[in-house]
Scaffold this active site. Structure first.
Site, PDB file in Angstrom:
ATOM      1  N   GLU A  23      -1.885   0.219   8.231  1.00  0.00           N
ATOM      2  CA  GLU A  23      -1.050  -0.835   7.733  1.00  0.00           C
ATOM      3  C   GLU A  23       0.251  -0.516   6.684  1.00  0.00           C
ATOM      4  OE1 GLU A  23      -1.318  -4.844   4.511  1.00  0.00           O
ATOM      5  OE2 GLU A  23      -3.142  -3.606   4.739  1.00  0.00           O
ATOM      6  N   HIS A  60       0.739  -1.180   0.067  1.00  0.00           N
ATOM      7  CA  HIS A  60      -0.038  -0.024  -0.041  1.00  0.00           C
ATOM      8  C   HIS A  60       0.867   1.227  -0.311  1.00  0.00           C
ATOM      9  CE1 HIS A  60      -3.040  -2.990   0.637  1.00  0.00           C
ATOM     10  NE2 HIS A  60      -2.497  -3.167   1.730  1.00  0.00           N
ATOM     11  N   GLU A  82       1.743 -11.759   5.699  1.00  0.00           N
ATOM     12  CA  GLU A  82       0.820 -11.057   6.499  1.00  0.00           C
ATOM     13  C   GLU A  82       1.547 -11.089   7.854  1.00  0.00           C
ATOM     14  OE1 GLU A  82      -1.719  -9.158   5.608  1.00  0.00           O
ATOM     15  OE2 GLU A  82      -2.121  -9.915   3.346  1.00  0.00           O
ATOM     16  N   HIS A 136       2.986  -7.112   4.503  1.00  0.00           N
ATOM     17  CA  HIS A 136       1.751  -6.558   4.723  1.00  0.00           C
ATOM     18  C   HIS A 136       1.261  -6.866   6.206  1.00  0.00           C
ATOM     19  CE1 HIS A 136       0.242  -5.703   0.623  1.00  0.00           C
ATOM     20  NE2 HIS A 136       1.326  -6.377   0.280  1.00  0.00           N
TER      21      HIS A 136
END
Length: 343
Positions: free
Chosen positions: A170, A133, A307, A225
């Site tokens: 995040e 992101h 993650e 992430h």
């Protein structure tokens, strides 16, 4: 030059008539012979003086000669300015090439810094880190919502990502961990490239993120992430590329190597952080295989996603928001990549 003057017996002629030192003969001073003799001496003396001047006068371009001070020999001083004060120290002469010691060695230059990542166990290796992101994505929704082709489907260019209930995003988390990871890998000698370093207003799109790793010919690539699942769902999981051969995607050459990379990262991440494998994805293995992620589908180099935990779970959130824990996360990722690259 021979002496020309009165004979010894004529010395009396030099005295006055009343001088008691005159001889008894009463002779007077015979002036004419003396004057003649003196006149004869003048030309000779003048010629001698002219000859001395010619021989001893400085030549053209030569500095004037100086007489030594009383009590000092002429060799103790010099026209070069050597001090004549006995307490003064003359400057040390500069060594000439001929007077240099044959054993003296020229000073060597410091070795130039090697290109790329430098020295270390990962010297010559290239790693691409993809911080998931972007902190500015939420201000550019029109840009990130446009669709791109990921080979077997169309997806959004990028997304905003998730956040903790307190608002820690995040995108902030992934950028911090990625920078820490970069430092650790560079210390191992790797050349490291980030797909974005907070220096872009938004994005890049998932297609460009994959392209950056491909163009760098990365030996390993990882996308960092954090998840945004339900409360109670916790733990990390590593996402591996499925075998995809559609459109512009062909992961078949990297499926095996990417699994090897993912398994090593999962093991080292668990050891370094104490974070358990996900209790809601992967069946407790900490591994998950997907075919819908453009960053994996379009990669031509070994690549995985991780993650690191669930930002909506209180236990995971406490870890993800801790700088000390994020350093452990970077350490676990680094150790997994190092293990993979060193075989």
């Amino acid at each position: 030059m021979s002496y020309v003057g009165p004979e010894p017996d004529d010395f009396d002629d030099f005295y006055r008539d009343d001088d008691p030192r005159r001889g008894s003969g009463g002779r007077r001073f015979r002036g004419r012979p003396v004057l003649v003799t003196f006149a004869a001496l003048v030309p000779t003396a003048l010629a001698a003086w002219l000859l001395w001047s010619v021989v001893n006068s400085p030549g053209e371009g030569e500095p004037p000669k100086t007489l030594p001070a009383p009590g000092q020999s002429q060799s103790s001083g010099s026209a070069a300015g050597t001090p004549t004060d006995p307490d003064a120290k003359a400057p040390s002469p500069s060594p000439s090439k001929s007077s240099a010691s044959p054993s003296a060695k020229p000073t060597s230059k410091a070795p130039s810094k090697p290109a790329g990542g430098g020295t270390g166990p990962l010297a010559g290796k290239v790693v691409v880190i993809d911080p998931g992101h972007n902190p500015g994505n939420f201000r550019h929704t029109a840009d990130i919502n446009r669709t791109v082709n990921v080979g077997n489907a169309s997806k959004e260019c990028d997304t905003t990502g998730t956040s903790t209930n307190a608002g820690y995003t995040e995108a902030q988390f992934t950028l911090d961990v990625s920078r820490r990871l970069r430092t650790l890998l560079q210390q191992q000698g790797a050349t490291v490239k980030l797909t974005q370093n907070g220096d872009r207003a938004w994005g890049p799109c998932v297609t460009e993120r994959a392209a950056i790793g491909n163009q760098a010919k990365a030996d390993a690539a990882i996308s960092v992430h954090a998840d945004g699942s339900a409360v109670g769902n916790r733990g990390f999981h590593v996402i591996l590329p499925a075998s995809v051969h559609a459109g512009g995607a062909d992961t078949r050459p990297i499926v095996s190597s990417s699994r090897d990379l993912g398994e090593r990262i999962a093991g080292k991440f668990l050891q370094a952080t104490g974070e358990p494998p996900s209790n809601y994805i992967g069946g407790g293995t900490g591994l998950d295989t997907r075919s819908d992620l453009g960053g994996l589908n379009l990669s031509t180099v070994p690549k995985v996603f991780i993650e690191c935990g669930n930002m909506r779970d209180s236990q995971d959130m406490a870890r993800l928001t801790s700088g000390a824990w994020r350093q452990k996360a970077a350490q676990g990722l680094s150790e997994g990549i190092v293990s993979f690259l060193r075989g």
